[in-house]
Design a protein around this motif. Structure first.
Motif, PDB file in Angstrom:
ATOM      1  N   ILE A 184       0.853  -1.183   0.000  1.00 18.11           N
ATOM      2  CA  ILE A 184       0.000   0.000   0.000  1.00 18.11           C
ATOM      3  C   ILE A 184       0.888   1.231   0.000  1.00 18.11           C
ATOM      4  O   ILE A 184       1.773   1.373   0.851  1.00 18.11           O
ATOM      5  N   CYS A 185       0.640   2.075  -0.978  1.00 20.22           N
ATOM      6  CA  CYS A 185       1.425   3.301  -1.122  1.00 20.22           C
ATOM      7  C   CYS A 185       0.440   4.468  -1.019  1.00 20.22           C
ATOM      8  O   CYS A 185      -0.503   4.547  -1.798  1.00 20.22           O
ATOM      9  N   LEU A 186       0.647   5.316  -0.043  1.00 24.14           N
ATOM     10  CA  LEU A 186      -0.308   6.411   0.158  1.00 24.14           C
ATOM     11  C   LEU A 186       0.163   7.659  -0.584  1.00 24.14           C
ATOM     12  O   LEU A 186       1.249   8.189  -0.310  1.00 24.14           O
ATOM     13  N   HIS A 187      -0.669   8.083  -1.502  1.00 24.89           N
ATOM     14  CA  HIS A 187      -0.323   9.256  -2.327  1.00 24.89           C
ATOM     15  C   HIS A 187      -0.239  10.514  -1.447  1.00 24.89           C
ATOM     16  O   HIS A 187      -1.062  10.692  -0.547  1.00 24.89           O
ATOM     17  N   PRO A 188       0.731  11.398  -1.716  1.00 25.86           N
ATOM     18  CA  PRO A 188       0.882  12.603  -0.883  1.00 25.86           C
ATOM     19  C   PRO A 188      -0.403  13.403  -0.708  1.00 25.86           C
ATOM     20  O   PRO A 188      -0.614  14.033   0.334  1.00 25.86           O
ATOM     21  N   SER A 189      -1.310  13.364  -1.704  1.00 26.05           N
ATOM     22  CA  SER A 189      -2.555  14.124  -1.559  1.00 26.05           C
ATOM     23  C   SER A 189      -3.410  13.562  -0.418  1.00 26.05           C
ATOM     24  O   SER A 189      -4.344  14.218   0.039  1.00 26.05           O
ATOM     25  N   LYS A 190      -3.089  12.342   0.037  1.00 26.36           N
ATOM     26  CA  LYS A 190      -3.885  11.746   1.121  1.00 26.36           C
ATOM     27  C   LYS A 190      -3.156  11.771   2.464  1.00 26.36           C
ATOM     28  O   LYS A 190      -3.613  11.156   3.435  1.00 26.36           O
ATOM     29  N   TRP A 191      -2.007  12.420   2.520  1.00 27.85           N
ATOM     30  CA  TRP A 191      -1.292  12.476   3.794  1.00 27.85           C
ATOM     31  C   TRP A 191      -2.016  13.456   4.722  1.00 27.85           C
ATOM     32  O   TRP A 191      -2.327  14.588   4.318  1.00 27.85           O
ATOM     33  N   PRO A 192      -2.247  13.048   5.947  1.00 29.93           N
ATOM     34  CA  PRO A 192      -2.938  13.966   6.867  1.00 29.93           C
ATOM     35  C   PRO A 192      -2.092  15.210   7.154  1.00 29.93           C
ATOM     36  O   PRO A 192      -0.867  15.137   7.168  1.00 29.93           O
ATOM     37  N   GLU A 193      -2.785  16.295   7.366  1.00 27.67           N
ATOM     38  CA  GLU A 193      -2.085  17.482   7.888  1.00 27.67           C
ATOM     39  C   GLU A 193      -2.222  17.394   9.388  1.00 27.67           C
ATOM     40  O   GLU A 193      -3.278  17.713   9.954  1.00 27.67           O
ATOM     41  N   TRP A 194      -1.199  16.959  10.021  1.00 26.17           N
ATOM     42  CA  TRP A 194      -1.327  16.502  11.405  1.00 26.17           C
ATOM     43  C   TRP A 194      -1.792  17.603  12.353  1.00 26.17           C
ATOM     44  O   TRP A 194      -2.577  17.352  13.257  1.00 26.17           O
ATOM     45  N   ASN A 195      -1.329  18.810  12.147  1.00 24.62           N
ATOM     46  CA  ASN A 195      -1.705  19.864  13.103  1.00 24.62           C
ATOM     47  C   ASN A 195      -3.155  20.313  12.938  1.00 24.62           C
ATOM     48  O   ASN A 195      -3.661  21.081  13.728  1.00 24.62           O
ATOM     49  N   LYS A 196      -3.827  19.787  11.908  1.00 21.81           N
ATOM     50  CA  LYS A 196      -5.228  20.204  11.706  1.00 21.81           C
ATOM     51  C   LYS A 196      -6.224  19.086  12.004  1.00 21.81           C
ATOM     52  O   LYS A 196      -7.421  19.243  11.778  1.00 21.81           O
ATOM     53  N   GLN A 197      -5.740  17.956  12.463  1.00 17.35           N
ATOM     54  CA  GLN A 197      -6.650  16.822  12.654  1.00 17.35           C
ATOM     55  C   GLN A 197      -7.477  17.007  13.925  1.00 17.35           C
ATOM     56  O   GLN A 197      -6.926  17.261  14.991  1.00 17.35           O
ATOM     57  N   MET A 198      -8.775  16.839  13.768  1.00 20.39           N
ATOM     58  CA  MET A 198      -9.692  17.119  14.885  1.00 20.39           C
ATOM     59  C   MET A 198     -10.091  15.866  15.678  1.00 20.39           C
ATOM     60  O   MET A 198     -10.859  15.951  16.634  1.00 20.39           O
ATOM     61  N   GLU A 199      -9.600  14.710  15.282  1.00 19.91           N
ATOM     62  CA  GLU A 199     -10.046  13.476  15.947  1.00 19.91           C
ATOM     63  C   GLU A 199      -9.555  13.414  17.387  1.00 19.91           C
ATOM     64  O   GLU A 199      -8.456  13.866  17.700  1.00 19.91           O
ATOM     65  N   ASN A 200     -10.386  12.814  18.241  1.00 23.68           N
ATOM     66  CA  ASN A 200      -9.954  12.487  19.602  1.00 23.68           C
ATOM     67  C   ASN A 200      -9.320  11.102  19.595  1.00 23.68           C
ATOM     68  O   ASN A 200      -9.450  10.362  18.625  1.00 23.68           O
ATOM     69  N   MET A 201      -8.671  10.777  20.700  1.00 24.36           N
ATOM     70  CA  MET A 201      -8.038   9.463  20.778  1.00 24.36           C
ATOM     71  C   MET A 201      -9.100   8.356  20.732  1.00 24.36           C
ATOM     72  O   MET A 201     -10.178   8.503  21.306  1.00 24.36           O
ATOM     73  N   THR A 202      -8.768   7.267  20.089  1.00 22.09           N
ATOM     74  CA  THR A 202      -9.669   6.102  20.097  1.00 22.09           C
ATOM     75  C   THR A 202      -9.369   5.277  21.353  1.00 22.09           C
ATOM     76  O   THR A 202      -8.548   5.666  22.175  1.00 22.09           O
TER      77      THR A 202
END
Ligand code: AR6
Length: 512
Positions: free
Chosen positions: A245-263
């Motif tokens: 599995i190769c994740l295209h750069p357009s799908k890389w998360p912008e980490w400082n903008k992620q709103m998810e809480n911890m699972t």
């Protein structure tokens, strides 16, 4: 996780999702541009597993198979191999005969290949376990079936390209028997810039050379595997899927903008990923060359897993070195051996009868993901934005489920101190990174601290704090950047990352 994974561990014993319970029905098995199926699908649905027939190719996109080497030759080397291996199928083959056979079709290595470990194996091990010549004869017969069992080109899983291979366990056993007898051409010289310099090794020659207790225990497990797959009554009948599995750069998360809480996170100080993490996505603490030192002297988490489940070794035949945005997922591998100990104390223990159920594609419900952490020559390097981002991306590509699978069908990830042994990472930082990647991938985590009770307690507490304060991935990412700046000024006098974050959270929660 079973009864063993209890005391001092996670308090909430609610069960994490695992397969087959959370399995989503698969589509019909089919081949396409992204998926090579090496068995005949029509036959598969008629209840038979037979090789798919295709036209062989000899190029840089496919495995160079020994039966076609050299290309366009009057007499392929396989004729020599065939003669040499047929001799081994006769009664009473000794280690000397094996060495002679292998050198017959690898004449360039007449002088530099040693078989010391094999000689020692035969000398040391008790007669009953050591029916060497009989086993060698069965293995040679299996290796000789290669032209019959592999009739379709095997694509190389190259960098920057997501691709999947589904192959039968019988085909794998035949490829591995060939690897044992070192028949794969173009795979013996490996250096940067050489044709296969970006691939792991596959021929077993490196394993035979070093006489050590480690090699001996590996050989016991591998011979047990070959014994199992060459007996009519025990040979495995199913499929295994290898997915790069190769994740295209357009799908890389912008980490400082992620709103998810911890699972959810369950921490276990007792238990092992491969045992107590059954049915979950099990992390292989990998080398970028999958399998790492399995065919050499390496014997930590990844190598042990590959020795317990030798079908994983075949990935080395076709998987190019993993890039930062890539992982390899393997579904359906079977466990053949129980082992005990670790590193120098590692021992082959006993045969393992794998009773894991199979899915609709006849693959065992066992999914492993190889992700390679950074190897920190200087552990200080890990507290930098660049390293943290790289590790987040690697964990994320490994944990992320196919976007068309709803999260109720996504099992938890079984992991632990990824990158924190041979690769010298910091277990606290790595745990936070894995929690963040899991949160964005919307998966729960089972975390095994490998007998470290204190670590389990600290991690549990950290997670509770993050949960109670509704910490988001983005905020945590920014806190980690603060920590990196703080760390760069204090180095060995710096407080650890858990203490730093807890203090920040408790002192100034409103500012988070
Ligand atoms: N289950 C849970 N935790 C484990 C297990 C297990 N079965 N085995 C080990 N641990 P390491 P790395 C814990 O050193 O640092 C190989 O050669 C234990 O605390 O294997 O990522 C690869 O090929 C251990 O210290 O992983 C790579 O080249 C920690 O996990 C390289 O090592 C890390 O295990 C990867 O090194």
């Amino acid at each position: 996780p079973g009864a063993e994974a209890r005391s001092g561990d996670t308090r909430d014993e609610g069960k994490l999702k695992s397969k087959p319970e959370c399995h989503m029905q698969l589509d019909k098995l089919s081949a396409n541009r992204q998926h090579t199926v090496l068995i005949d699908i029509k036959e598969f649905y008629a209840g038979r597993i037979v090789p798919y027939k295709g036209k062989h190719v000899w190029d840089s996109k496919h495995v160079k198979l020994p039966q076609h080497y050299p290309p366009n030759a009057m007499e392929p080397r396989w004729a020599v191999t065939d003669r040499a291996l047929k001799k081994l199928t006769q009664r009473g083959a000794s280690v000397g005969d094996v060495e002679g056979a292998i050198k017959m079709y690898n004449p360039a290595h007449n002088k530099d290949w040693s078989f010391e470990a094999l000689y020692t194996y035969v000398e040391r091990l008790p007669k009953l376990e050591n029916n060497f010549s009989h086993l060698i004869s069965k293995m040679a017969k299996l290796a000789l079936k290669l032209p019959e069992l592999i009739q379709h080109p095997i694509p190389l899983l190259r960098q920057n390209c997501s691709h999947t291979i589904t192959i039968s366990q019988e085909q794998i056993s035949c490829l591995l028997a060939n690897a044992f007898f070192c028949t794969f051409p173009h795979r013996n010289t490996r250096h940067a810039g050489s044709e296969y310099g970006n691939f792991p090794t596959i021929n077993f020659s490196s394993l035979f050379a070093v006489r050590s207790p480690r090699t001996l225990e590996k050989l016991r497990a591998l011979f047990h595997y070959f014994n199992t797959v060459t007996e009519e009554a025990t040979k495995p009948i199913g499929l295994v899927t290898f997915e790069r599995i190769c994740l295209h750069p357009s799908k890389w998360p912008e980490w400082n903008k992620q709103m998810e809480n911890m699972t959810n996170l369950r921490v276990y100080s007792k238990g092992l990923i491969e045992r107590e993490g059954q049915g979950m996505l099990q992390v292989d603490f990998a080398s970028k060359f999958v399998g790492g030192g399995v065919l050499g002297q390496g014997l930590v988490q990844e190598e042990i897993r590959f020795i317990q489940c030798p079908e994983l070794i075949v990935a080395r035949l076709f998987t190019e070195k993993l890039a930062d945005n890539e992982c390899l997922k393997i579904t359906g591998a079977q466990m053949y051996s129980n082992t005990s100990g670790y590193s120098d104390n590692f021992e082959w223990h006993s045969p393992h009868t794998d009773s894991t159920e199979r899915d609709e594609w006849k693959r065992r419900y066992c999914q492993i993901v190889a992700i390679d952490a950074l190897n920190f020559a200087d552990p200080r390097q890990q507290f930098t934005e660049k390293s943290i981002k790289r590790e987040l991306l690697k964990a994320y590509v490994g944990f992320k489920e196919d976007s068309n699978i709803p999260s109720e069908y996504t099992p938890a990830v079984a992991t632990g101190n990824w990158g924190c042994g041979a690769f010298k990472g910091d277990p606290m930082l790595k745990a936070l990174i894995q929690m963040m990647a899991a949160a964005v991938a919307k998966r729960d985590l089972a975390y095994f601290t490998f007998e470290n009770r204190k670590q389990a307690e600290d991690l549990q507490r950290m997670h509770e704090l993050l949960k109670s304060q509704k910490m988001t991935v983005g905020k945590l990412y920014n806190l980690l950047q603060d920590y990196c700046r703080y760390y760069s000024h204090h180095h060995h006098k710096a407080k650890n990352v858990f203490d730093y974050i807890s203090e920040k959270m408790c002192v100034r929660p409103s500012q988070l």
